[in-house]
Design an enzyme around this catalytic site. Structure first.
Site, mmCIF file in Angstrom:
data_model
loop_
_atom_site.group_PDB
_atom_site.id
_atom_site.type_symbol
_atom_site.label_atom_id
_atom_site.label_comp_id
_atom_site.label_asym_id
_atom_site.label_seq_id
_atom_site.Cartn_x
_atom_site.Cartn_y
_atom_site.Cartn_z
ATOM 1 C CB THR A 55 -0.925 0.045 1.229
ATOM 2 O OG1 THR A 55 -0.116 -0.085 2.401
ATOM 3 C CG2 THR A 55 -1.963 -1.061 1.202
ATOM 4 C CB SER A 83 29.147 -6.844 5.909
ATOM 5 O OG SER A 83 28.257 -7.731 6.552
ATOM 6 N N GLY A 97 17.342 -10.623 3.224
ATOM 7 C CA GLY A 97 16.485 -11.081 2.134
ATOM 8 C C GLY A 97 15.299 -11.899 2.604
ATOM 9 N N GLY A 123 12.457 -10.484 3.875
ATOM 10 C CA GLY A 123 11.267 -9.633 3.972
ATOM 11 C C GLY A 123 11.192 -8.892 5.295
ATOM 12 C CG LEU A 124 11.999 -10.436 8.533
ATOM 13 C CD1 LEU A 124 12.624 -11.388 9.551
ATOM 14 C CD2 LEU A 124 10.539 -10.171 8.891
ATOM 15 C CB SER A 166 18.585 -7.073 6.188
ATOM 16 O OG SER A 166 18.678 -7.336 4.801
ATOM 17 C CB SER A 167 17.846 -3.443 2.177
ATOM 18 O OG SER A 167 16.441 -3.331 2.147
ATOM 19 C CD GLU A 210 16.595 -0.039 0.842
ATOM 20 O OE1 GLU A 210 16.071 -1.000 0.254
ATOM 21 O OE2 GLU A 210 16.508 0.121 2.076
ATOM 22 C CG ASP A 244 10.902 -1.876 3.731
ATOM 23 O OD1 ASP A 244 9.724 -2.116 4.025
ATOM 24 O OD2 ASP A 244 11.509 -2.423 2.793
HETATM 25 P P1 ADP Z 1 15.457 -7.423 2.991
HETATM 26 O O1 ADP Z 1 15.560 -5.942 3.065
HETATM 27 O O2 ADP Z 1 14.042 -7.897 3.099
HETATM 28 O O3 ADP Z 1 16.332 -8.130 3.966
HETATM 29 P P2 ADP Z 1 16.594 -6.923 0.424
HETATM 30 O O4 ADP Z 1 16.803 -7.769 -0.775
HETATM 31 O O5 ADP Z 1 15.863 -5.647 0.284
HETATM 32 O O6 ADP Z 1 15.935 -7.858 1.531
HETATM 33 O O7 ADP Z 1 18.010 -6.551 1.055
HETATM 34 C C1 ADP Z 1 18.971 -7.536 1.280
HETATM 35 C C2 ADP Z 1 20.322 -7.046 0.767
HETATM 36 O O8 ADP Z 1 20.795 -5.981 1.615
HETATM 37 C C3 ADP Z 1 21.393 -8.100 0.830
HETATM 38 O O9 ADP Z 1 21.379 -8.906 -0.317
HETATM 39 C C4 ADP Z 1 22.655 -7.257 0.920
HETATM 40 O O10 ADP Z 1 22.994 -6.752 -0.348
HETATM 41 C C5 ADP Z 1 22.198 -6.064 1.758
HETATM 42 N N1 ADP Z 1 22.493 -6.245 3.198
HETATM 43 C C6 ADP Z 1 21.612 -6.091 4.210
HETATM 44 N N2 ADP Z 1 22.201 -6.299 5.406
HETATM 45 C C7 ADP Z 1 23.500 -6.589 5.157
HETATM 46 C C8 ADP Z 1 24.639 -6.906 5.985
HETATM 47 N N3 ADP Z 1 24.540 -6.960 7.311
HETATM 48 N N4 ADP Z 1 25.821 -7.132 5.358
HETATM 49 C C9 ADP Z 1 25.925 -7.066 4.010
HETATM 50 N N5 ADP Z 1 24.904 -6.780 3.197
HETATM 51 C C10 ADP Z 1 23.691 -6.546 3.741
HETATM 52 MG MG MG Z 2 14.800 -4.565 1.625
#
Ligand code: ADP
Ligand code: MG
Length: 415
Positions: free
Chosen positions: A47, A79, A135, A137-138, A140-141, A178, A190
């Site tokens: 949404t 990282s 990756g 869906g929580l 991390s990006s 992003e 997010d």
């Molecule tokens: P989500 O945000 O749901 O976890 P995304 O595909 O949007 O999935 O983001 C994941 C990407 O973010 C990873 O493939 C990597 O490129 C990057 N990323 C996130 N956290 C880290 C980390 N701690 N170390 C390295 N890369 C990271």
């Molecule tokens: Mg993401």
């Protein structure tokens, strides 16, 4: 196999780990440590890019960044996931999509701040430590881009991190990074969650354009215990292989539908439907006027999903787990049948959680993999998660992982 629960690392411990990684990589002490959380969205999926409503909470799982500013335009990032691989980029002359790999996320934040006119933002060295599953869906990006934005705000004294209003500028830089540097489409949910949520609360976000900070977010109590429940997250660990271009397709179908309906976005349509004497009939008329079946389904999801958000807030504040669960199920069914963003692993996890006694369950995030949430009776998370794991084993799926979600704090400084 017994299911693993991903425990959040204690903030003090993780912050220290980030300092150690920084020192081992760059040979000196960082200027400071900041962190930002992953998130789950309780309801209101797909949404945000439709100017709609959603209701995220921040997870206790966070990404930590130890950072020092530099005098030049060099960015160096490392990282914990791959400590021997230091990503490097120069900011001078950097173009959109000019950085490959995960380094695009943090580099893109400083680039976006420069693009926004903050010329005195320069390079930096940074080390990341995280317990947010990647990756899944929580988000991390967003945990990565938002922790970076807050760190840069602090060391370059931009003065945005200290207020909710100011954080909108940092959220915008994280989103730009992003979208334009990492090339990952995202609608802002997010990053807003990572920057604006608070402990024990969910955040009702309104994505209509042009709203002030105050107008765009309302803090709502989020006390699962008060309704004898808890929130279980199960990460299906299914890969996003099929997701190429699916998000963009959904997004452009929604934009096309809005324009065919003579509106700026589907939220305007949703508001008209909601205001009608007979909303059901009004929705029927809207769908009738659209040219193809797929578009009808996508629009139906967005309009009904936006309407579910305030209903869910009401159920929650009345501590009505049954009604909240019903709405989660309706959202999940709509994502599966009308928005069509689920895969077998998500469907099985949702079905098993529901059969095992959850009040409600649905997939969260973009879809095509990632996680589900289930609102479950207090004390039943482990046994329900185990049933999902058993079903996955039977079906020959990869083993899932689980985590316990409690509404946690937004991005902040740790050291
Ligand atoms: P989500 O945000 O749901 O976890 P995304 O595909 O949007 O999935 O983001 C994941 C990407 O973010 C990873 O493939 C990597 O490129 C990057 N990323 C996130 N956290 C880290 C980390 N701690 N170390 C390295 N890369 C990271
Ligand atoms: Mg993401």
């Amino acid at each position: 196999m017994s299911i693993t629960f991903i425990e959040p690392t204690a903030r003090k411990v993780a912050a220290q780990q980030a300092v150690e990684l920084f020192a081992a990589t760059f040979g000196n002490q960082p200027h400071g440590v900041w962190s930002a959380p992953g998130r789950v969205n309780l309801i209101g999926e797909h949404t945000d890019y439709n100017a709609g409503l959603c209701l995220p909470i921040a997870l206790p799982h966070r990404t930590f960044i130890a950072l020092s500013p530099r005098e030049d335009d060099l960015v160096r990032v490392v990282s914990e996931l791959n400590p021997n691989d230091v990503g490097q980029a120069r900011l001078n002359g950097l173009q959109a999509r000019g950085v490959q790999g995960w380094a695009a996320y943090p580099v893109g934040v400083s680039w976006a701040l420069q693009q926004a006119g903050f010329d005195h933002v320069k390079g930096f060295d940074a080390a990341f430590v995280s317990c947010v599953p990647l990756g899944s869906g929580l988000s991390s990006s967003a945990a990565m881009t938002c922790s970076t934005a807050l760190a840069l705000d602090d060391v370059y004294q931009l003065g945005f991190g200290g207020s909710d209003e100011g954080r909108l500028t940092l959220i915008a830089a994280a989103v730009t990074s992003e979208n334009q540097m990492a090339g990952a489409s995202t609608g802002g949910l997010d990053q807003s969650a990572a920057m604006r949520c608070s402990e024990d609360h969910s955040l009702l976000l309104d994505f209509r354009p042009g709203l002030t900070a105050l107008q765009s977010a309302t803090v709502e109590p989020c006390d699962f215990a008060a309704m004898n429940s808890e929130l279980l997250v199960v990460d299906t660990c299914a890969s996003h292989e099929l997701s190429d271009g699916q998000y963009e397709q959904r997004r452009s179908t929604c934009e096309k539908a809005a324009s065919l309906l003579g509106k700026a976005n589907l939220r305007e349509v949703a508001d008209e439907v909601e205001a009608a004497d007979d909303s059901q009939a009004a929705l029927g008329e809207v769908l009738e006027s659209l040219p193809d079946e797929v578009m009808k389904k996508r629009v139906k999801h967005v309009i009904t999903e936006i309407a579910r958000v305030p209903e869910f807030v009401k159920a929650f504040s009345a501590h009505d787990a049954v009604e909240a669960g019903r709405l989660l199920n309706a959202s999940g069914d709509s994502l599966r049948d009308d928005y069509e963003v689920t895969i077998d692993e998500l469907d099985v996890a949702v079905d098993v959680a529901r059969e095992a006694g959850a009040y409600g369950a649905r997939m969260v995030g973009g879809g095509f993999g990632g996680s589900i949430i289930a609102l479950v009776p207090a004390g039943s998370s482990r046994s329900i998660a185990q049933k999902v794991a058993d079903a996955f084993e039977q079906k020959g799926f990869k083993a899932p992982r689980a985590l316990a979600a409690v509404a946690s704090a937004a991005a902040g400084r740790d050291l």
